[in-house]
Design a protein around this motif. Structure first.
Motif, PDB file in Angstrom:
ATOM      1  N   LEU A  19      83.297  46.479  67.460  1.00 26.15           N
ATOM      2  CA  LEU A  19      83.127  45.166  68.067  1.00 26.15           C
ATOM      3  C   LEU A  19      81.641  44.804  68.153  1.00 26.15           C
ATOM      4  O   LEU A  19      81.254  43.672  67.860  1.00 26.15           O
ATOM      5  CB  LEU A  19      83.784  45.142  69.449  1.00 26.15           C
ATOM      6  N   ASP A  20      80.805  45.777  68.514  1.00 22.73           N
ATOM      7  CA  ASP A  20      79.360  45.537  68.544  1.00 22.73           C
ATOM      8  C   ASP A  20      78.843  45.182  67.151  1.00 22.73           C
ATOM      9  O   ASP A  20      78.002  44.294  66.999  1.00 22.73           O
ATOM     10  CB  ASP A  20      78.612  46.751  69.083  1.00 22.73           C
ATOM     11  N   LEU A  53      89.679  38.956  69.498  1.00 23.33           N
ATOM     12  CA  LEU A  53      88.415  39.515  69.983  1.00 23.33           C
ATOM     13  C   LEU A  53      88.500  39.884  71.462  1.00 23.33           C
ATOM     14  O   LEU A  53      87.948  40.905  71.889  1.00 23.33           O
ATOM     15  CB  LEU A  53      87.272  38.529  69.732  1.00 23.33           C
ATOM     16  N   ASN A  83      89.689  34.222  68.841  1.00 20.22           N
ATOM     17  CA  ASN A  83      89.153  34.702  70.118  1.00 20.22           C
ATOM     18  C   ASN A  83      90.158  35.551  70.892  1.00 20.22           C
ATOM     19  O   ASN A  83      89.763  36.439  71.647  1.00 20.22           O
ATOM     20  CB  ASN A  83      88.649  33.539  70.961  1.00 20.22           C
ATOM     21  N   ARG A 133      79.739  41.607  66.299  1.00 16.95           N
ATOM     22  CA  ARG A 133      78.870  40.658  66.987  1.00 16.95           C
ATOM     23  C   ARG A 133      77.466  40.645  66.383  1.00 16.95           C
ATOM     24  O   ARG A 133      76.835  39.589  66.276  1.00 16.95           O
ATOM     25  CB  ARG A 133      78.837  40.967  68.474  1.00 16.95           C
ATOM     26  N   GLN A 166      77.553  38.575  63.273  1.00 14.69           N
ATOM     27  CA  GLN A 166      77.546  37.148  63.597  1.00 14.69           C
ATOM     28  C   GLN A 166      76.131  36.681  63.934  1.00 14.69           C
ATOM     29  O   GLN A 166      75.676  35.653  63.453  1.00 14.69           O
ATOM     30  CB  GLN A 166      78.469  36.861  64.789  1.00 14.69           C
ATOM     31  N   ARG A 167      75.455  37.461  64.761  1.00 14.87           N
ATOM     32  CA  ARG A 167      74.085  37.119  65.148  1.00 14.87           C
ATOM     33  C   ARG A 167      73.176  37.066  63.925  1.00 14.87           C
ATOM     34  O   ARG A 167      72.425  36.110  63.726  1.00 14.87           O
ATOM     35  CB  ARG A 167      73.553  38.158  66.143  1.00 14.87           C
TER      36      ARG A 167
END
Length: 169
Positions: free
Chosen positions: A150-151, A133, A130, A154, A157-158
């Motif tokens: 970064l998007d 990040l 983290n 994420r 991950q989603r």
């Protein structure tokens, strides 16, 4: 014309109180590498090398760093002392494995006096990841390409959660 093999200058400094912190902080560095964030790493001890710590933190901005991630265990003075010597954001990573499983480190880092902020992560590997990040999010405010990476991280991950299937019973 720049050499295509030239590495970009580091924007994040990753420092740790001792080499024993590397086992945890390698996860931070791996995350920075995956996001293509240029960094430097070093052992900087608040207790054994206080002059080096002051020089490192004091010169960080002029050397082009934008964020410092500081890992420490035990009394964990490195993040707070680093923050005292720089205007850059400092992200503190408490190390596990001390007298109370890193709680001593967490409390030392999180209890900074008003005026010397340290953005404090959780203990151990999750905190190290983290921290990377968080540093990337800070840098992404002025770096559209990093913001896209970064998007994408994420979104992956989603998607991993959304596509997960239960094993057969």
């Amino acid at each position: 014309m720049a050499d295509s093999n030239t590495k970009p200058p580091p924007r994040v400094g990753v420092i740790m109180g001792s080499l024993s912190d590397w086992e945890t902080m390698r996860h931070c560095v791996r995350q920075l590498e995956e996001l293509e964030v240029a960094f430097e790493r070093s052992v900087v001890s608040a207790h054994r090398t206080p002059d080096w710590m002051a020089d490192y933190a004091g010169s960080a901005a002029s050397r082009g760093l934008k964020v410092i991630i500081a890992a420490a265990g035990g009394s964990a003075h490195l993040p707070g002392m680093t923050a005292a010597y720089t205007r850059l954001p400092v992200i503190g990573c408490p190390m596990p494995g001390w007298s109370v499983h890193g709680m001593d480190s967490l409390l030392s880092i999180v209890n900074m006096p008003a005026g010397i902020p340290v953005n404090t992560m959780s203990i151990g590997k999750p905190g190290a990841i983290n921290a990377a990040l968080s540093a990337a999010a800070i840098l992404a405010l002025s770096d559209p390409a990093l913001a896209e990476r970064l998007d994408a991280f994420r979104a992956a991950q989603r998607d991993g959660v959304m596509q997960a299937e239960f094993p057969e019973t």
